[in-house]
Design an enzyme around this catalytic site. Structure first.
Site, PDB file in Angstrom:
ATOM      1  N   LYS A  81       0.849  -1.201   0.000  1.00 43.16           N
ATOM      2  CA  LYS A  81       0.000   0.000   0.000  1.00 43.16           C
ATOM      3  C   LYS A  81       0.881   1.246   0.000  1.00 43.16           C
ATOM      4  O   LYS A  81       1.919   1.280   0.682  1.00 43.16           O
ATOM      5  CB  LYS A  81      -0.904  -0.033   1.238  1.00 43.16           C
ATOM      6  CG  LYS A  81      -1.984   1.049   1.262  1.00 43.16           C
ATOM      7  CD  LYS A  81      -2.893   0.917   2.497  1.00 43.16           C
ATOM      8  CE  LYS A  81      -4.007   1.966   2.486  1.00 43.16           C
ATOM      9  NZ  LYS A  81      -4.900   1.864   3.656  1.00 43.16           N
ATOM     10  N   SER A 112     -10.009   2.288   2.674  1.00 43.33           N
ATOM     11  CA  SER A 112      -9.039   2.966   1.842  1.00 43.33           C
ATOM     12  C   SER A 112      -8.055   2.026   1.142  1.00 43.33           C
ATOM     13  O   SER A 112      -7.422   2.417   0.183  1.00 43.33           O
ATOM     14  CB  SER A 112      -8.229   3.934   2.712  1.00 43.33           C
ATOM     15  OG  SER A 112      -7.402   3.217   3.620  1.00 43.33           O
ATOM     16  N   SER A 126     -10.577   0.166   6.905  1.00 47.90           N
ATOM     17  CA  SER A 126      -9.894   0.242   5.607  1.00 47.90           C
ATOM     18  C   SER A 126      -9.249  -1.050   5.127  1.00 47.90           C
ATOM     19  O   SER A 126      -8.776  -1.125   3.997  1.00 47.90           O
ATOM     20  CB  SER A 126      -8.808   1.329   5.654  1.00 47.90           C
ATOM     21  OG  SER A 126      -9.397   2.596   5.556  1.00 47.90           O
TER      22      SER A 126
END
Lengths: 491, 492, 95
Positions: free
Chosen positions: A78, A158, A182
């Site tokens: 990420k 997210s 998330s």
């Protein structure tokens, strides 16, 4: 040769050990898949050269009999994780061009175990979002589509890039982070498995901070076993993060497939929302039935302050974020937009560098901390947080081992579908997940079925602090009953 | 608050056109903690490196960096608290103070707001009129900011983060001070205590100690006036000057019918005046909240006790002991204990000697000489052994007090064993009455007129003593000379 | 509680984010929607409840007083938009 990307992480690990193929071959298969899947916009940076270098080094270690736990296994990272010399922007324009001189502890742990980095994954800007539509690099497209539809759906957020990349087999597994849901919400939207570990289980050092008291790193993977394997490598006590906890990291994989007989599973009545879609309700019931049949005891419980978790979260998280994001000022790194004086430079830089959602949260956070409002908002929210945590402590003290809830109130929705909606409507996506962050507990999202429209739906298991093992045991039990889910490739 | 605790001292009031005014002063002293590394990072806290060399990723507020507290800085704050006879809070909290400034990389300063590590304490001042107690409100730990340099470029400021994150103790006094003399004495005493404890080097020129001074004025007995804060004063002299100026400025305004604006001011030593910091026109709203990267600071009582047990003797205690053990005056004891090193020096010499004689010699000769050279006691070329030997030589009558001064100068500049020097250079006091008698006779014989006058005016004998001393190169025992002169001149 | 556009402007100024008139207008509505949502916390009885300070109950670990970092001014300034001689440069700050 079969498509190497169809193997799970555990399968690929065993095949590499058996020398069925090389790490370079496996990596090349993923790099090819990534190239074909760019329409999904899951990666914001691909690092093929680095990936091949790492894979070659892995092959050498395998040959030398010095393979690590994740030797030669290609992963996506990420964009919130600092990766040395590689694009690290939390998908924000304000970190334009930032390449850290350091590596986050969690990613360093993965590389130390031999994993291979494929690139950086798309995400909501600064992890603020539930649909991956706030990224400076554009929306991520969910590899899943409704039956007979070609409408692009969101992958959740997210960690949308992480979830989409895992679902579309663009990596064996991915790192993600979870501040209010998330990891679990995008996992549920993409038919993947994700765990938000107990706060303090993984180091936050080198993770671009959103809300420090809530942020926690965790993996998203194709199944429960892969998730367990990744967490084992990611977790550690870190002298550089004093909120990381000094407890031994268990062999999570060993928890897979254990009997759930005698486990007491709590079903909280407060999670039964008015107007919740019938199929979410049905999914939940299915999960209850599976665990009961497997020998677990099901008990009704009450977590009375559940409904206040989301409003309290929307005070605490923005307040912390408003302060954490003050460092993006155009002085030491990232974007600078000139101004007539220093204040003008700050204001121009931050106006141009932050997207609308980030600005909204900074303003809310600044407001609730400002003179005269601290007690009414921030202090009150932190007290409510104490009550939320107490709710969980009460049921755990009464003998409940874990709690089963739906992961999300709906399946994935269309990109842009909620663009004009009230921000609060988007926030409601996290209604089932946010309590877990507020209480610092571990939460696992595991796929449990498909909606009538053919989209994956997930269940959430909430555990006692640092008892991720029970979640893996329970999650693998559900997974064994329902199987795993893979989207049809249309890209 | 204890506003009314002190009865106004008429001598300290300032005369205005409308009557007497009382100055009310409180100080916030920022003292740099003596430590190797910074408060929350592993970068060096040492002063004076090349730009940005003492900067870690944490100090530069790189994304994802986290603070980890330096245990020694905590210990230093506790030691200081104990030295200030203050309450140690076993539970304290670090907060973020949020504001934007280029030398504040995080966009917030980590400080302690509502729950500081040290609570109420006190500092005693030795003032001419007696001991004055100044209350300490609190002490907390916080980060220093970096430095902006404005004169390198026409349109740009240069930012150096070497000091960013260095540990500071903010020591807040109660508004108990009433004059510029007390401000000076308070800063000096605080500096002495910190240096005794080894928790701050007290070096004001390098900015290790800076003071924010809150000044207001009132007619004795009136409620407190509006205060102004004079920021960042880095010398005791400037602090005293700033207070004097500021008090008179405020009195002038009020007596002219105006009113004081609560504001932040700067002292300009060049002009000798304070001026408003207009650039900080915006109202501050620091949005304090507990730093979520740091857990509350919980102290183990046993650890605090251990620190307490290992605390050095503090100046007030040492002073009292010197008075009791060595029979010296409180004033001499105060002077000797201003620096721990001088007190240690004194004790080395005074042990088994006449404490008064040692105190006199140290204060008059050693301190005077060191002062002249701008040297501290640590740099004294005369060791305690050498000084002790000189005092011994005076004590046993080997040398006179006057010769002792010369001997001291020789030891100071050339070194050497005082005893041997006395032998080698013939500095020994002449106590042989025959030799002295001879010299007295010669002087009287050479000055018959004066001898005659002296019989009528006995005070003239002093002149003869002087002449004899001169003739003997100062080595004659002055008492013996005196006696002989008087006898020979026939003065009773 | 609700905010007006002037408050939004003041908060944006505190947060050092330049906002246009349109943005201020839009953000006022959005902030009010969020503030309206969080208002339900007023229903909760929080009397006698301590605010949360940390979700995990552990003692804060401390570092030893050893220099382990720094001495890399070039690395520290490597990502700076404007720098010179290892200083960060910013528009002149008037004291």
């Amino acid at each position: 040769m079969t498509d190497l990307t169809s193997l799970t992480l555990a399968e690929a690990r065993d095949a590499l050990k058996a020398k069925s193929f090389t790490a370079v071959e496996l990596t090349d298969a993923y790099l090819a898949a990534m190239e074909k899947a760019r329409v999904l916009n899951a990666y914001v940076t691909e690092t093929p050269d680095k990936a091949r270098d790492m894979a070659r080094a892995s092959d050498a270690r395998i040959a030398a009999g010095k393979a690590g736990a994740l030797e030669g296994l290609p992963l996506g990272i990420k964009d919130l994780y600092a990766t040395k010399g590689v694009h690290t922007q939390a998908c924000s324009h304000i970190l334009d061009g930032f390449e850290p001189t350091y590596e986050s502890t969690v990613s360093a742990n993965l590389w130390a175990d031999g994993a291979v980095m494929l690139g950086k994954l798309n995400m909501d800007e600064f992890a603020m979002g539930s649909s991956n539509e706030t990224s400076h690099y554009g929306s991520v497209v969910n590899p899943w589509r409704r039956n007979g539809s070609d409408v692009n759906l969101v992958p959740g957020g997210s960690s949308g890039g992480s979830a989409a990349a895992v679902a579309a087999r663009l990596c064996l597994g991915a790192t993600a982070t979870d501040t209010g849901g998330s990891i679990r919400q995008p996992a549920a939207f993409t038919g993947t498995t994700g765990i938000k570990p107990t706060y303090g289980r993984c180091s936050r050092w080198g993770l671009v901070a959103f809300a420090s008291s809530l942020d926690q790193a965790g993996p998203i993977a194709r199944d429960v076993r892969d998730t367990a394997i990744l967490l084992k490598s990611m977790a550690s006590v870190d002298p550089k993060d004093t909120t990381s906890v000094d407890l031994p990291v268990p062999d999570y994989e060993a928890a897979i497939g254990k009997s759930v007989k005698g486990f007491k599973i709590g079903i909280p009545k407060e999670y039964r929302l008015d107007g919740m879609p019938a199929e979410i309700d049905a999914l939940w019931q299915k999960g209850i039935d599976i665990l009961r049949e497997a020998g677990a005891e099901i008990v009704d419980i009450s977590l009375p302050h559940t409904k206040y978790a989301l409003p309290a979260y929307y005070i605490v998280a923005p307040a912390e974020a408003s302060s954490n994001l003050a460092r993006y000022d155009g002085v030491r790194y990232g974007l600078r937009v000139p101004g007539s004086d220093i204040i003008d430079m700050y204001e121009n830089t931050r106006a141009a560098g932050f997207g609308a959602e980030v600005k909204r949260r900074i303003l809310i956070g600044t407001y609730v901390l400002s003179a005269g409002y601290y007690d009414a908002y921030y202090l009150r929210a932190q007290k409510v947080r104490t009550l939320i945590k107490r709710d969980f402590e009460t049921v755990y003290a009464a003998g409940v081992d874990a709690i089963l809830t739906p992961a999300t109130p709906s399946a994935a929705f269309g990109i842009g579908e909620k663009a004009d909606a009230d921000p609060v409507e988007m926030y409601l996506n996290d209604v089932f997940t946010v309590t877990v962050n507020m209480a610092g507990l571990p939460g696992l999202a595991v796929p449990a079925g498909l909606s009538a429209e053919g989209l994956p739906l997930g269940l959430q298991l909430i555990g006692r602090p640092f008892d991720e093992e029970t979640l893996f045991t329970l999650g693998s039990t559900i997974e064994k009953a329902v199987g795993t889910f893979t989207p049809k490739q249309w890209w | 608050m204890n506003m009314a605790v002190r009865t106004p001292d008429p001598k300290k009031l300032i005369k205005g056109a409308t009557g007497d005014w009382e100055i009310i002063i409180g100080l916030e002293v920022h003292a740099q903690v003596s430590s190797n590394a910074k408060l929350f990072s592993g970068a060096s806290a040492v002063f004076g490196a090349e730009p940005n060399m003492h900067v870690s990723l944490v100090d530069a507020a790189m994304p994802g960096m986290l603070p980890v507290i330096n245990e020694e800085c905590v210990a230093q704050a506790i030691r200081t608290g104990l030295g200030l006879k203050a309450e140690i809070n076993l539970y304290s909290v670090f907060d973020r103070k949020n504001y934007f400034y280029p030398d504040l990389p995080q966009g917030y300063q980590i400080s302690q707001y509502k729950q500081p590590i040290v609570g109420e304490g006190k500092v005693l001042l030795d003032m001419p009129e007696g001991v004055v107690e100044i209350g300490i409100e609190r002490l907390h730990l916080e980060q220093d900011a970096g430095k902006s340099i404005h004169d390198q470029h026409p349109t740009m400021s240069f930012v150096d983060l070497n000091r960013s994150g260095v540990a500071l103790m903010e020591i807040v006094s109660k508004p108990d001070l009433r004059s510029s003399e007390e401000v000076k004495a308070y800063l000096a005493k605080l500096r002495t205590i910190l240096r005794y404890l080894g928790t701050c080097d007290g070096n004001m020129e390098e900015g290790s100690m800076r003071a924010d001074i809150n000044v207001s004025v009132r007619k004795p007995g009136d409620p407190l006036g509006t205060r102004c804060e004079i920021k960042n004063v880095n010398s005791m002299r400037f602090a005293a000057q700033a207070v004097e100026f500021e008090a008179r400025r405020q009195i002038g305004i009020i007596e002219d019918g105006g009113k004081i604006d609560q504001e932040t001011r700067l002292y300009d030593p060049g002009k000798g005046e304070t001026r408003s910091m207009r650039s900080k026109e915006e109202a501050h709203d620091y949005r304090y909240f507990p730093d979520p990267d740091l857990l509350p600071l919980e102290l183990d009582p046993a650890w605090v006790e251990g620190l307490k047990a290992n605390l050095p003797e503090l100046p007030d205690e040492k002073k009292a002991r010197f008075v009791a053990d060595y029979g010296i005056t409180p004033y001499d004891a105060m002077v000797l204990t201003l620096e721990r090193a001088s007190a240690d020096y004194y004790e080395l010499v005074a042990k088994k000697r006449d404490g008064k004689a040692v105190a006199n010699f140290m204060i008059n000769e050693l301190f005077g000489r060191l002062n002249k050279d701008g040297k501290g006691i640590e740099a004294s070329p005369v060791t305690p052994d050498q000084l002790g030997a000189i005092v011994d030589l005076i004590g046993d009558g080997t040398i006179s007090g006057k010769i002792a001064k010369d001997l001291f100068e020789i030891v100071y500049t050339e070194g050497g064993d005082p005893k041997k020097l006395v032998e080698e250079r013939g500095l020994k006091q002449v106590t042989d009455t025959g030799a002295i008698e001879k010299a007295v006779d010669e002087v009287i014989a050479a000055n018959p007129d004066k001898a005659e006058q002296a019989k009528a005016k006995p005070t003239l004998s002093g002149w003869f003593v002087g002449q004899v001393m001169k003739a003997t190169g100062g080595k004659a025992n002055p008492q013996a000379v005196n006696d002989l002169v008087k006898a020979k001149l026939g003065i009773e | 509680m609700s905010v007006d556009t002037a408050t939004v402007r003041r908060v944006a100024r505190l947060a050092r984010i330049k906002v246009t008139d349109d943005e201020a207008e839009r953000m006022t509505n959005e902030l009010n929607s969020i503030l309206g949502f969080v208002e339900q916390l007023d229903e909760v009885d929080i009397s006698g409840v301590e605010p949360m300070t940390s979700v995990v109950s552990v003692k804060m670990r401390r570092r030893q007083d050893v220099v382990t970092d720094g001495e890399d001014a070039e690395g520290v300034t490597a990502n700076a938009p404007v720098s010179e001689d290892n200083f960060f440069l910013v528009p002149k700050v008037v004291e």
